[in-house]
Design an enzyme around this catalytic site. Structure first.
Site, PDB file in Angstrom:
ATOM      1  N   GLY A  35       0.831  -1.209   0.000  1.00 58.83           N
ATOM      2  CA  GLY A  35       0.000   0.000   0.000  1.00 58.83           C
ATOM      3  C   GLY A  35       0.867   1.260   0.000  1.00 58.83           C
ATOM      4  O   GLY A  35       0.662   2.193  -0.791  1.00 58.83           O
ATOM      5  N   HIS A  36       1.866   1.280   0.880  1.00 59.02           N
ATOM      6  CA  HIS A  36       2.800   2.418   0.901  1.00 59.02           C
ATOM      7  C   HIS A  36       3.547   2.508  -0.439  1.00 59.02           C
ATOM      8  O   HIS A  36       3.742   3.596  -0.989  1.00 59.02           O
ATOM      9  CB  HIS A  36       3.835   2.242   2.013  1.00 59.02           C
ATOM     10  CG  HIS A  36       3.282   2.197   3.406  1.00 59.02           C
ATOM     11  ND1 HIS A  36       3.343   1.075   4.183  1.00 59.02           N
ATOM     12  CD2 HIS A  36       2.672   3.133   4.160  1.00 59.02           C
ATOM     13  CE1 HIS A  36       2.804   1.325   5.378  1.00 59.02           C
ATOM     14  NE2 HIS A  36       2.377   2.572   5.380  1.00 59.02           N
ATOM     15  N   GLN A  60       0.130  11.540  17.671  1.00 52.76           N
ATOM     16  CA  GLN A  60      -1.154  11.072  17.161  1.00 52.76           C
ATOM     17  C   GLN A  60      -1.623   9.781  17.844  1.00 52.76           C
ATOM     18  O   GLN A  60      -2.650   9.226  17.474  1.00 52.76           O
ATOM     19  CB  GLN A  60      -1.126  10.908  15.639  1.00 52.76           C
ATOM     20  CG  GLN A  60      -0.297   9.758  15.131  1.00 52.76           C
ATOM     21  CD  GLN A  60      -0.143   9.801  13.611  1.00 52.76           C
ATOM     22  OE1 GLN A  60       0.517  10.674  13.069  1.00 52.76           O
ATOM     23  NE2 GLN A  60      -0.777   8.868  12.922  1.00 52.76           N
TER      24      GLN A  60
HETATM   25  P1  AMP Z   1       0.745   4.801   7.779  1.00 52.88           P
HETATM   26  O1  AMP Z   1       2.162   4.348   7.690  1.00 52.88           O
HETATM   27  O2  AMP Z   1      -0.201   3.751   8.251  1.00 52.88           O
HETATM   28  O3  AMP Z   1       0.611   6.105   8.529  1.00 52.88           O
HETATM   29  O4  AMP Z   1       0.281   5.110   6.292  1.00 52.88           O
HETATM   30  C1  AMP Z   1       1.009   6.007   5.494  1.00 52.88           C
HETATM   31  C2  AMP Z   1       0.220   6.284   4.244  1.00 52.88           C
HETATM   32  O5  AMP Z   1       0.002   5.062   3.542  1.00 52.88           O
HETATM   33  C3  AMP Z   1      -1.172   6.874   4.543  1.00 52.88           C
HETATM   34  O6  AMP Z   1      -1.468   7.864   3.572  1.00 52.88           O
HETATM   35  C4  AMP Z   1      -2.058   5.672   4.405  1.00 52.88           C
HETATM   36  O7  AMP Z   1      -3.395   5.992   4.072  1.00 52.88           O
HETATM   37  C5  AMP Z   1      -1.373   4.925   3.288  1.00 52.88           C
HETATM   38  N1  AMP Z   1      -1.786   3.522   3.309  1.00 52.88           N
HETATM   39  C6  AMP Z   1      -1.759   2.671   4.372  1.00 52.88           C
HETATM   40  N2  AMP Z   1      -2.292   1.474   4.034  1.00 52.88           N
HETATM   41  C7  AMP Z   1      -2.674   1.585   2.744  1.00 52.88           C
HETATM   42  C8  AMP Z   1      -3.314   0.695   1.807  1.00 52.88           C
HETATM   43  N3  AMP Z   1      -3.669  -0.527   2.162  1.00 52.88           N
HETATM   44  N4  AMP Z   1      -3.554   1.156   0.566  1.00 52.88           N
HETATM   45  C9  AMP Z   1      -3.209   2.425   0.209  1.00 52.88           C
HETATM   46  N5  AMP Z   1      -2.621   3.299   1.024  1.00 52.88           N
HETATM   47  C10 AMP Z   1      -2.354   2.891   2.275  1.00 52.88           C
END
Ligand code: AMP
Length: 288
Positions: A35-36, A60
């Site tokens: 996803g990242h 947060q």
């Molecule tokens: P995080 O590391 O969880 O703070 O996420 C960092 C970025 O990656 C944020 O913009 C999330 O929305 C995005 N993100 C996390 N999981 C996914 C996913 N499964 N699909 C797309 N983007 C994601």
């Protein structure tokens, strides 16, 4: 790919860029997954310089949340970042971002009180503070956020518009595992039984989307009830919220036929053991 740990070094590195080079920025908390990587790929397509930040932001997290045990793996993250095309990884320590307690707050009102804002008081104040700081540090032209955190996209877009921040927010689709589970760094906390049960989230969202198209239910209370019943059928699921709201305004909607905005969000937060998962789908209700 350069790994940079201080603000001053990052600023001097970014100063070297050609004046017309677009800077794309992907803020994350690390423990990277596909996803990242999809956000990095999108940034790579659109920008000449791609900056990834990896920072588990303490402000947060609530006092009883998982800041200390949030998964971290620097070596693996750097390999994924390189593979996905990052030019610069900004990897600061907490003291670099918060050398002193911040007396400045960045508060987006109203939309931060719904959904995860209601369950996690102070969460979005921490998000808007750190994203403002990171935007000031990186000064990106475009910043890429996943719709996995759809409320976060709405909040950051509101903040950027309200404060005239010179950055374009680019929302990116949710990446899912093959069986439908939305990818998340927190999925590693799940036992195999919990992970299996967690599939109820994506399955219910996809079925509900289909049901809205085929049966065109009108009352949002009916939609919520059906979703709640489906999720409650899973013995390990403990519902935090099931909401159907307008998107991105996050206003209450009672009937779909008098709905002004064009999109709805069906948003879920459900705990499996100690692990709280979120998932959502956006439904276009006019002409879908
Ligand atoms: P995080 O590391 O969880 O703070 O996420 C960092 C970025 O990656 C944020 O913009 C999330 O929305 C995005 N993100 C996390 N999981 C996914 C996913 N499964 N699909 C797309 N983007 C994601």
């Amino acid at each position: 790919m350069k790994v940079i740990r201080t603000i001053s070094e990052l600023r001097s590195e970014l100063k070297k860029r050609p004046f017309d080079a677009l800077v794309g920025f992907v803020p994350t908390m690390g423990f990277l997954h596909a996803g990242h990587a999809s956000l990095l790929h999108k940034a790579r397509e659109e920008c000449q310089i791609v900056v990834l930040s990896i920072f588990v932001n303490p402000t947060q997290f609530g006092p009883n949340e998982d800041f200390d045990k949030y998964p971290r793996n620097e070596e693996r993250d750097l390999a994924i970042a390189k593979e996905a095309g990052a030019d610069i990884v900004f990897f600061p320590q907490v003291e670099e971002i918060y050398p002193r307690p911040s007396k400045t707050e960045v508060i987006v009102s109203d939309i931060t009180t719904k959904l995860c804002g209601a369950s996690r008081p102070g969460h979005f104040a921490g998000v808007t503070l750190v994203v403002s700081k990171l935007f000031n540090i990186v000064q990106p032209d475009k910043a890429y956020f996943g719709m996995k955190d759809a409320q976060q996209v709405a909040v950051i877009t509101q903040m950027v518009n309200d404060l005239n921040m010179p950055v374009e927010i680019v929302p990116c689709p949710i990446l899912r595992e093959e069986d439908g589970l939305a990818m998340s760094s927190r999925n590693v906390y799940l036992s195999s039984e919990q992970r299996n049960e967690a599939l109820v989230l994506s399955r219910t969202l996809m079925e509900t989307k289909q049901w809205l198209i085929t049966d065109a239910p009108n009352l949002v209370s009916d939609i919520r009830e059906r979703i709640t019943n489906q999720i409650s059928a899973s013995p390990l699921a403990e519902i935090d919220y099931v909401e159907v709201l307008s998107y991105p305004a996050l206003e209450t909607v009672e009937r779909l036929d008098d709905q002004e905005s064009e999109s709805l969000i069906i948003a879920l937060a459900v705990k499996f053991g100690a692990t709280r998962l979120i998932d959502n789908v956006i439904i276009s209700i006019k002409g879908n």
